[in-house]
Design an enzyme around this catalytic site. Sequence first.
Site, PDB file in Angstrom:
ATOM      1  N   THR A  52       0.858  -1.186   0.000  1.00 38.08           N
ATOM      2  CA  THR A  52       0.000   0.000   0.000  1.00 38.08           C
ATOM      3  C   THR A  52       0.897   1.240   0.000  1.00 38.08           C
ATOM      4  OG1 THR A  52      -0.188  -0.127   2.398  1.00 38.08           O
ATOM      5  CG2 THR A  52      -1.929  -1.182   1.122  1.00 38.08           C
ATOM      6  N   ILE A  54       1.505   4.431   1.586  1.00 44.40           N
ATOM      7  CA  ILE A  54       2.299   4.949   2.713  1.00 44.40           C
ATOM      8  C   ILE A  54       3.173   3.852   3.295  1.00 44.40           C
ATOM      9  CG2 ILE A  54       2.189   5.868   5.068  1.00 44.40           C
ATOM     10  CD1 ILE A  54      -0.246   7.492   4.193  1.00 44.40           C
ATOM     11  N   CYS A  55       2.623   2.654   3.402  1.00 45.11           N
ATOM     12  CA  CYS A  55       3.361   1.540   3.991  1.00 45.11           C
ATOM     13  C   CYS A  55       4.622   1.224   3.188  1.00 45.11           C
ATOM     14  CB  CYS A  55       2.473   0.303   4.081  1.00 45.11           C
ATOM     15  SG  CYS A  55       0.955   0.557   5.036  1.00 45.11           S
ATOM     16  N   SER A  56       4.501   1.226   1.869  1.00 48.39           N
ATOM     17  CA  SER A  56       5.624   0.876   0.996  1.00 48.39           C
ATOM     18  C   SER A  56       6.600   2.022   0.776  1.00 48.39           C
ATOM     19  CB  SER A  56       5.113   0.402  -0.371  1.00 48.39           C
ATOM     20  OG  SER A  56       4.457  -0.832  -0.255  1.00 48.39           O
ATOM     21  N   VAL A  60       7.739   1.170   6.097  1.00 47.47           N
ATOM     22  CA  VAL A  60       8.775   0.134   6.148  1.00 47.47           C
ATOM     23  C   VAL A  60      10.150   0.704   5.783  1.00 47.47           C
ATOM     24  CG1 VAL A  60       9.548  -2.104   5.254  1.00 47.47           C
ATOM     25  CG2 VAL A  60       7.118  -1.739   5.762  1.00 47.47           C
TER      26      VAL A  60
END
Length: 166
Positions: A52, A54-56, A60
């Site tokens: 996703t 923001i997550c990517s 992380v």
Amino acid sequence: MIAVQQKVPNATLYEFISEETEGCTLGPNAFQVAEILKGKKVVIFGLPGAFTPICSAQHVPGYVEHAAAIKAKGVNEIWCVSVNDAFVMGAWGKDLQVGKAVRMMSDGSAELTKALGLELDLVARGLGIRSQRYLMIVNDGVVEHLAVEAAGKFEVSDAASALKSL
């Protein structure tokens, strides 16, 4: 919802192992949370889903970038927990080149996420039950710090926040 000074509930998390080691076979391996938290200081960050935006792009990668600084403050491990299966988490970790900086932990059935009271219902958006975005610092199984993001925010669960909270 879990709170500071409470013990993290036991649940099974899965990790995709790409290099066989003693006790860990290639592919998804099951781990009991209570067992793998024993005697360790662990930074755990939860997020809604693999691959996703923001997550990517931020969540992380920030932990990968700051992993050495976080571990220099006495942290044994950094975990990324998401309600995705171990194959997806393994592929995502490979795509983001996390190496050994962050353990990509699968909570595919949201067992830990629900036990923590940190689930996020995104059924109406076609995403099912997911995890809220959070940062938790755990020492020997006990929560020392917990920060849960407000809906749609990314302000208190990033790697810089973890460094400030250690």
